[in-house]
Scaffold this motif. Structure first.
Motif: not given
Length: 115
Positions: A7-12, A61-64
């Protein structure tokens, strides 16, 4: 099932796409009881800080299907997006220099630092 680091890497990635600068991922699990990771990022304008917050919310929201909560506003130069185990700090350059969160949480482990 996704990990908190996924999740953190998706945010980054979303912050990088919006041209966020000096992105830092800190593991603070051993020094904090309220969250596991900090993501710290600089935006070059109030508008950009706001866009970075929106990007972080949208990506999770979109990914998780995870919702975050925003505190602060871009005019203050510091916005926080709280996802529970991940807290994203979005700063103007002046506010980041003033608050120096990296120094305050220096006992945490730097996992990623993107210039």
């Amino acid at each position: 099932m996704e990990s908190t680091l996924d999740i953190a890497h998706t945010i980054i990635n979303s912050l990088e796409e919006k041209k966020g600068e000096e992105i830092l991922l800190l593991d603070i699990q051993k020094v904090s009881s309220f969250t596991d990771y900090f993501i710290i990022c600089t935006g070059t304008s109030n508008r950009m800080v706001d866009a970075l917050a929106d990007a972080a919310l949208e990506s999770t929201r979109d990914s998780f299907q995870i919702k975050g909560r925003i505190e602060g506003n871009p005019e203050c130069g510091w916005m926080v997006v709280d996802f529970g185990p991940i807290v994203v700090h979005l700063f103007s350059p002046d506010q980041r220099d003033f608050y120096r969160l990296e120094e305050f949480w220096k006992d945490g482990k730097t996992i990623l630092h993107l210039q």
